[in-house]
Design a protein around this motif. Sequence first.
Motif, PDB file in Angstrom:
ATOM      1  N   ALA A 227      -6.213  -0.115  -6.424  1.00 52.67           N
ATOM      2  CA  ALA A 227      -6.548   1.220  -5.915  1.00 52.67           C
ATOM      3  C   ALA A 227      -6.864   2.205  -7.027  1.00 52.67           C
ATOM      4  CB  ALA A 227      -5.392   1.742  -5.071  1.00 52.67           C
TER       5      ALA A 227
ATOM      6  N   SER B 231       0.818  -1.216   0.000  1.00 48.79           N
ATOM      7  CA  SER B 231       0.000   0.000   0.000  1.00 48.79           C
ATOM      8  C   SER B 231       0.855   1.270   0.000  1.00 48.79           C
ATOM      9  CB  SER B 231      -0.926   0.008   1.221  1.00 48.79           C
ATOM     10  OG  SER B 231      -0.180   0.228   2.389  1.00 48.79           O
TER      11      SER B 231
ATOM     12  N   ALA C 101       0.433   3.640  -2.850  1.00 45.61           N
ATOM     13  CA  ALA C 101      -0.870   4.324  -2.869  1.00 45.61           C
ATOM     14  C   ALA C 101      -0.883   5.506  -1.892  1.00 45.61           C
ATOM     15  CB  ALA C 101      -1.978   3.348  -2.537  1.00 45.61           C
TER      16      ALA C 101
ATOM     17  N   ALA D 252      -8.024   4.368  -1.043  1.00 44.64           N
ATOM     18  CA  ALA D 252      -6.981   3.904  -1.970  1.00 44.64           C
ATOM     19  C   ALA D 252      -5.917   3.126  -1.217  1.00 44.64           C
ATOM     20  CB  ALA D 252      -6.365   5.101  -2.697  1.00 44.64           C
TER      21      ALA D 252
ATOM     22  N   ARG E 270      -7.386  -0.299  -0.115  1.00 45.47           N
ATOM     23  CA  ARG E 270      -7.550  -1.239  -1.225  1.00 45.47           C
ATOM     24  C   ARG E 270      -6.201  -1.746  -1.718  1.00 45.47           C
ATOM     25  NH1 ARG E 270     -11.469  -1.097  -5.480  1.00 45.47           N
ATOM     26  NH2 ARG E 270     -13.486  -1.312  -4.496  1.00 45.47           N
TER      27      ARG E 270
END
Lengths: 207, 218
Positions: free
Chosen positions: B187, B123, B126, B177, B180
């Motif tokens: 995302a 992540s 993101a 985002a 996800r």
Amino acid sequence: MNTTALTLDALACGRGGRRVLDGLSLQVAWGQCVVLRGPNGVGKTTLLRTLAGLQAPVAGQVLCQSDDIAFGGHADAVKPTLTARENLDFWASLYGGADTRAALAAFGLTALSHRPAAALSAGQKRRLGLARMLVTGRKLWLLDEPTASLDAAAAAEFAGILQSHLDRGGAAVVATHVDLGVAATPLDLAPFATTRSITPAFDEVFA
Amino acid sequence: MIQVFTRDLRLAVRAGGGFGLALAFFLIVIFLVPLGVGPGSATLSAIAGGILWVAALLACLLSLDRMFTADWEDGSLDVLVTAPLPLEGLVLAKAAAHWVTTGLPLALVAPGLALLLNAPVDSLWAVGVGLLLGTPALSVIGAFGAALTLGVKRGGLLLSILVLPLYVPTLIFGAEAVRRAGSGAGADTPLMLLAAVTFGVLAILPFAAAAALRVSVR
């Protein structure tokens, strides 16, 4: 180019929900300097701000080219953390790049040009604020108490600069209580003062 | 416009300009969270995206109230308004300078800080991309709020109350985002919505802020 720098037609200005001036008609020719007179609170600053387009007239109209105008309020518009030179360079570049060195020299600020404006005295800051008028290259100067905190020598220097601006075909409207030392047309605002309230139809905020 | 932008950047890095304050505030909030919620890595990992975004919103608020007030107090704003520069351009230039001094540094350091919060490694991108896309909206919305509250005593508090609700879409899509991306769900959609919010406010709010400024300077 228009033959008149500025024409006021039955102008009324307001401040704080009241009219302060009403029925003011005036023509300013190029080369002319008009000095606004009148007691405190009569509306000299309000008139200058209306002329500069910072506030809308309550009634009547102001006829001039807005790109002729340079506004010098009673604050100096000087950033304390920038040097004198940087302050002036910013305004010069924004208005299209006039010679800042000459403007600093005209106001006797050359020796101070690398000093942060925070270290300047009130009179020196005022001179820096007035030097801005030169670098704008604008022809119609609107000045509010330009000689406040200037000493006698600096005030005389400023009179010389204003005179040469007028000689070059510029014009000026100046609010002041002192004698500038420049041939000027006095305009006493007291007869135009009014306390009539603004008509409800006029929306002061969104006019 | 470019002149106002470079002047504001220069003012920001000079004494008292506040450059780095938002970044320092952001760092401190991120370091405080694990002390508050405890070192449980599962908890931290679940809330990392939300915490990063909430901290970013608050950090952006810090310097907003000076955006126009400083120029208003020293008379510069009167001159800027009468200068040959559309007010909308002035708003955009000031918002851009605000973004470069607050939003951009946050976006650059946030992926590293996300690791401290035990965010999933998947992540991290993101976090960075989301903040890059989303923080310009924070600066532009903030410029609108700053223009509206110009001249109001204690306007900074009023500004926060006005502006924070407008930050909600950016917060939702930004945090979503991160979530996800961490769970492998892709995302793209929230990131595109985040960009849409930014472009939307860029298109509309400079005009609203300019109108508010015209009212405030009189």
